[in-house]
Enzyme design. Structure first.
Site, PDB file in Angstrom:
ATOM      1  N   ASP A 115      53.084  26.935  55.711  1.00 40.69           N
ATOM      2  CA  ASP A 115      53.296  27.917  56.079  1.00 40.69           C
ATOM      3  C   ASP A 115      54.880  28.000  56.317  1.00 40.69           C
ATOM      4  OD1 ASP A 115      53.155  29.834  58.027  1.00 40.69           O
ATOM      5  OD2 ASP A 115      51.122  29.439  59.251  1.00 40.69           O
TER       6      ASP A 115
HETATM    7  C1  BGC Z   1      52.232  32.282  60.867  1.00 35.67           C
HETATM    8  C2  BGC Z   1      52.172  32.687  59.244  1.00 35.67           C
HETATM    9  C3  BGC Z   1      53.269  33.632  59.190  1.00 35.67           C
HETATM   10  C4  BGC Z   1      53.977  33.047  58.600  1.00 35.67           C
HETATM   11  C5  BGC Z   1      55.893  34.335  58.144  1.00 35.67           C
HETATM   12  C6  BGC Z   1      53.358  31.826  60.238  1.00 35.67           C
HETATM   13  O1  BGC Z   1      54.647  31.621  61.534  1.00 35.67           O
HETATM   14  O2  BGC Z   1      52.209  31.400  60.679  1.00 35.67           O
HETATM   15  O3  BGC Z   1      50.920  33.635  59.525  1.00 35.67           O
HETATM   16  O4  BGC Z   1      52.869  34.497  57.383  1.00 35.67           O
HETATM   17  O5  BGC Z   1      54.671  33.040  59.538  1.00 35.67           O
HETATM   18  O6  BGC Z   1      55.883  35.689  58.207  1.00 35.67           O
END
Ligand code: BGC
Length: 740
Positions: free
Chosen positions: A283
């Protein structure tokens, strides 16, 4: 005919062989490419960076980023969208020594240009075809805009509405959540990856992210293995079985170990036991966050721990880019480990056909045509209607009549557009979002519609209440649109107070005092607590954030052009103090059987245990009768199946759809089982007076659970079977004995 049948059978038999041959071909291409790659180039494939949105082609990326892409140090980008921008970035990547194309990922969560209801809302449809179709259209639009990969579906089970991200998932239940996970993966990926209208799906956030302590986003998770395997992991497994190309790990620790550095989750379960062939992306910054967790000493150590634990691609931590080559030299990471991660990523690039044509998803004419396809709006309307839940309808207040009615539409969200879209909107068609007021006006026919906003977003002031009350007093019925604004749900939007923000309950009370019937339409990304409204409103439609066509969907339901059928995919508590609350209550030695008698029982002295609205609840403009339950055999050997059947009749005056639900309880087992577990559901459409026999097949698999040794299986003994229209509205019960 026979010959045709034979050749069809032959083709069917050959398909897996052909697929196998294609896999082998890709494997050998990947191997050949990897033989030519330096360690630095391999590391580059694991590095994912974010582009800057809203800039012209290649103009927003700084010189350093551009240089990194040109020199093969970047494998993937997120937040670059649109044919022009993705092409510009791809052109830079193709200048690198080995011309390896970039993968473009994006959070296409509930639509790209056409905005569908937020995922929790869609889940209230319990309609797998509609959910698949919504993801299909999102994929069609995103892929036409140069995107290869969506960071969806989010399949985290969530039982705590304080957590803002309940909005992004399918609610509280593993069985329903697994079905929805499959539908979404099928929708995004279409018939096969590599088609230019399909995008790779991501099952996220692996794992247990939704169980953060007290609903605080990014918080720790402490959970038994049984709970993990039975409740939180099944939707991931379902997504994997449906072919999800990638997984994303999560920000939380699980029993002390960050998910990103968790080799039990990623190596033992995902890539081991489950034999996942795709790749895992971290993530955002979650590799780096292992330092803050106190699990890694520094960024170099975090890089080592992440890749060794099976996290392949690093989103925005720059950990592998800056440190992995050195860790290979020092032996902290084996070449074999790096190679495996790179191989998984390159495999997907080949599978998408990017080596044959890196621009194959980028076609400006297609982008223009697909984003303007009017059929997408029609599906958005259909899905939005199916996701609306009629929570209450006192004395048949709804549907509204159009005859000589004066309707006062009131409330801070009545004419809102942005709020109907909810969070995670990529390229939403904002100008064309239909507000609730606009929808009602368009559908009102002869009825007169007046409007007063009463208060602005957040409803912090009461200055407009007098005008709103006057408007209500002139009308026959009031439609009040209240709820959360879009920015109160989603990532990093945890709340301790999930009542209606500002003075909205006060506004309701003022309108109710006019004596006019008040129909409340509520927008939100989570279950809210609204006890006064629940007690006193004449009708309540829970609309979630319903998307581009939200206003039309709401109007169709209010006027009865569409008979609501949505059912809650998550429990609505009476107060935050009841949280976490799920219909699947664990058993206790002192259950409350009579809400008035809680002395020394497992309850509260200041509240009942029951929720405000139970999982599975949702009303219709018609009524359904359940009768005639039969179970084909009272006993079943482990290899047998039994059929449970009953009659469902539409006993009201409107055509309607009922979502029938099958629950069971394992009465005695080596591990105390929940009081109720959802094990089946069907959507049945009936005309007034029509009756149909509905059947569910029960086999050993359906009766199985993880025992204390984490072995999956069913134990001989008695089961209670329950059928009804909600988890708290069981209409028929039966019993089944599983023999040894
Ligand atoms: C979120 C994810 C997301 C990623 C990219 C993160 O902060 O937890 O769900 O896909 O950002 O935008």
């Amino acid at each position: 005919m026979t010959m045709m049948k034979t050749s069809l059978a032959l083709a069917a038999a050959l398909l897996p062989l052909l697929a196998g041959a294609q896999d082998a071909q890709i494997e050998s291409k990947v191997a050949a490419l990897m033989r030519r790659m330096t360690v630095a180039e391999k590391v580059g494939q694991l590095h994912q960076i974010s582009g800057s949105l809203n800039t012209g082609p290649a103009s927003g990326e700084d010189a350093r980023t551009q240089a990194d892409i040109r020199s093969g140090k970047v494998g993937s980008m997120l937040n670059v969208k649109g044919v022009a921008d993705t092409c510009a970035m791809q052109a830079l990547a193709l200048q690198s020594r080995l011309h390896i194309p970039l993968l473009f990922g994006q959070d296409v969560i509930h639509g790209y240009h056409t905005v569908f209801p937020v995922p929790l809302g869609e889940s209230a449809s319990w309609d797998m075809e509609a959910i698949e179709q919504s993801a299909r259209i999102a994929a069609r639009e995103a892929s036409a805009a140069g995107i290869h990969w969506t960071f969806a579906p989010m399949v985290d089970i969530a039982r705590d509405p304080r957590w803002g991200r309940v909005m992004e998932g399918a609610g509280e239940d593993a069985f329903l959540g697994s079905a929805i996970a499959r539908a979404r993966v099928h929708g995004f990926q279409g018939k096969r990856l590599g088609a230019t209208d399909a995008v790779m799906a991501t099952a996220k956030h692996f794992a247990a992210y939704g169980a953060a302590i007290a609903g605080r986003d990014y918080n720790a998770v402490d959970m038994s293995q049984q709970q993990l395997f039975e409740v939180y992991l099944p939707p991931f497994k379902a997504a994997l079985d449906a072919g999800a190309a990638t997984f994303m790990n999560s920000f939380n620790t699980l029993n002390g170990v960050p998910a990103t550095g968790n080799s039990f989750l990623q190596r033992d379960v995902l890539k081991g036991r489950w034999n996942f062939k795709g790749f895992v992306v971290s993530d955002w910054g979650s590799v780096r966050e292992m330092v803050a967790h106190g699990y890694a000493a520094d960024l170099a150590d975090a890089s080592v721990k992440a890749i060794n634990a099976g996290s392949d691609m690093d989103m925005e931590s720059y950990a592998h880019l800056n440190h992995l080559e050195q860790s290979i030299k020092s032996g902290k990471v084996k070449m074999k480990t790096l190679d495996d991660a790179v191989r998984r990523i390159l495999y997907k690039k080949f599978e998408l056909g990017l080596f044959d044509d890196p621009y194959r998803f980028a076609d400006a004419a297609r982008e223009k045509a697909v984003l303007a396809d009017p059929s997408h709006r029609a599906v958005a309307l259909d899905v939005a209607q199916k996701s609306l839940v009629l929570l209450k309808n006192q004395g048949g207040t709804l549907p509204l009549s159009r005859d000589a009615q004066r309707i006062a539409v009131i409330g801070p969200l009545a004419d809102a557009q942005r709020d109907l879209e909810g969070g995670w909107v990529v390229e939403g068609d904002r100008a064309r979002v239909v507000s609730i007021l606009e929808g009602i006006r368009d559908h009102a026919g002869k009825a007169q519609v007046s409007y007063a906003q009463a208060c602005g977003a957040g409803c912090t002031g009461t200055e407009g209440f007098a005008e709103a009350v006057a408007t209500a007093a002139m009308a026959d019925v009031v439609v009040l649109a209240v709820g959360e604004t879009w920015d109160l749900s989603g990532e990093a939007k945890s709340r301790t107070d999930i009542t209606l923000p500002g003075h909205q309950e006060q506004l309701f009370a003022a309108l109710k005092a006019t004596g006019k019937p008040v129909v409340v339409v509520m927008l939100a990304g989570r279950p809210l607590v609204f006890n006064t409204i629940a007690d006193q409103a004449d009708a309540i439609v829970y609309a979630w954030f319903p998307g581009s066509e939200g206003g039309n969907a709401v109007a169709n339901v209010l006027f009865g052009d569409y008979n609501p059928s949505g059912k809650l995919p998550i429990t609505f508590p009476r107060s935050v103090g009841q949280i976490p609350l799920s219909y699947a209550q664990p058993s206790t030695g002192r259950p409350v059987t009579d809400e008035k008698d809680v002395v020394y029982k497992s309850g509260y002295i200041d509240s009942v245990n029951s929720p405000r609205y139970a999982f599975g609840h949702g009303l219709s403009y018609t009524t359904f009768k359940y009768s005639g339950l039969t179970i084909s055999s009272a006993e079943m050997s482990p290899s047998q199946k039994v059929t449970l059947s009953f009659d469902l009749a539409n006993t009201g005056k409107a055509e309607g759809t009922e979502i029938v639900q099958l629950y069971l309880r394992d009465m005695v087992a080596s591990v105390a089982r929940p009081m109720k577990e959802l094990k089946g559901f069907q959507k049945i459409h009936l005309r007034p007076g029509e009756q149909r026999r509905v059947s569910f097949t029960i086999d050993r698999e359906l009766l199985s659970f993880f025992n204390s040794q984490l072995v999956w299986g069913a134990e001989a003994g008695d089961f209670k079977l329950m059928v009804g229209g909600a988890s708290d509205d069981i209409r028929l019960e039966g019993a089944l004995k599983l023999l040894r």
